[in-house]
Design a protein around this motif. Structure first.
Motif, PDB file in Angstrom:
ATOM      1  N   LYS A 157       0.815  -0.781  -0.168  1.00 24.04           N
ATOM      2  CA  LYS A 157      -0.272  -0.079  -0.138  1.00 24.04           C
ATOM      3  C   LYS A 157       0.649   1.321   0.054  1.00 24.04           C
ATOM      4  N   PHE A 200      -1.305   1.841  -9.757  1.00 19.25           N
ATOM      5  CA  PHE A 200      -2.060   1.440  -9.507  1.00 19.25           C
ATOM      6  C   PHE A 200      -2.130   0.139  -8.094  1.00 19.25           C
ATOM      7  N   ASP A 201      -1.855   0.346  -7.394  1.00 16.40           N
ATOM      8  CA  ASP A 201      -1.802  -0.938  -5.833  1.00 16.40           C
ATOM      9  C   ASP A 201      -1.969  -2.162  -6.455  1.00 16.40           C
ATOM     10  N   HIS A 202      -2.844  -2.545  -7.300  1.00 17.29           N
ATOM     11  CA  HIS A 202      -3.381  -3.980  -7.832  1.00 17.29           C
ATOM     12  C   HIS A 202      -3.846  -3.899  -8.816  1.00 17.29           C
ATOM     13  N   GLY A 245      -9.738   3.518  -4.622  1.00 20.20           N
ATOM     14  CA  GLY A 245      -9.062   2.326  -4.516  1.00 20.20           C
ATOM     15  C   GLY A 245      -7.142   3.514  -3.849  1.00 20.20           C
TER      16      GLY A 245
END
Length: 173
Positions: free
Chosen positions: A41, A171-173, A78
């Motif tokens: 994160k 983006f983190d995922h 997000g």
């Protein structure tokens, strides 16, 4: 005299090429560092809290991606990194910057196995600037708890401010 001038131009050319290669490496190192911290994160590279309200939380970014004029982390529907490269009032001024960072991202992330896909740009008048998305191919064998980060590059327009922006997201995922 001719040899002296040739030697000077040759040395300047080598210095410029070396500096350009260094900038490409610095760009890739910074992007890669942010992407590596995504499963966490971005906790290791998120800086000071800028703002927190009901619609978004913003943090400073602890890593400077070469070429960005402003960057931050955003939590709003997000969590993601956001870095702006240019913000002119003239649409024609974004073409070279868009092309430059498209090439840098392809070179950097392509070497790491990321594939580029394109999506339509929904901002009116920006059809020629496709949204570029860089993702790893999903693997059936990948049972990772955290999906890999992905990146995007796009051109946007703010009607309120009258400015165009070339912006990169991670983006983190």
């Amino acid at each position: 005299m001719f040899i002296g001038r040739f030697l000077i131009f040759f040395l300047i050319g080598i210095a410029a090429w070396t500096e350009t290669m260094g900038q490409q490496d610095d760009f890739c190192d910074a992007v890669s560092a942010i992407m590596r911290d995504a499963p966490n994160k971005f906790k290791n590279i998120r800086g000071k809290l800028q703002q927190a309200n009901s619609t978004a939380t913003l943090w400073d970014c602890g890593i400077k991606i070469p070429g960005t004029i402003k960057s931050r982390f955003v939590a709003s529907m997000g969590l993601f990194y956001e870095g702006a490269f240019i913000q002119p009032k003239n649409k024609d001024d974004i073409q070279s910057v868009y092309d430059t960072y498209k090439g840098l991202l392809n070179k950097c992330l392509g070497a790491q196995g990321y594939k580029q896909s394109t999506q339509k740009n929904f901002y009116p008048g920006l059809d020629q600037y496709k949204k570029l998305v860089f993702m790893l191919d999903a693997s059936e064998d990948d049972k990772s708890e955290h999906p890999p980060a992905h990146a995007a590059l796009e051109a946007t327009y703010s009607k309120d401010l009258g400015i165009y922006t070339v912006v990169m997201y991670i983006f983190d995922h």
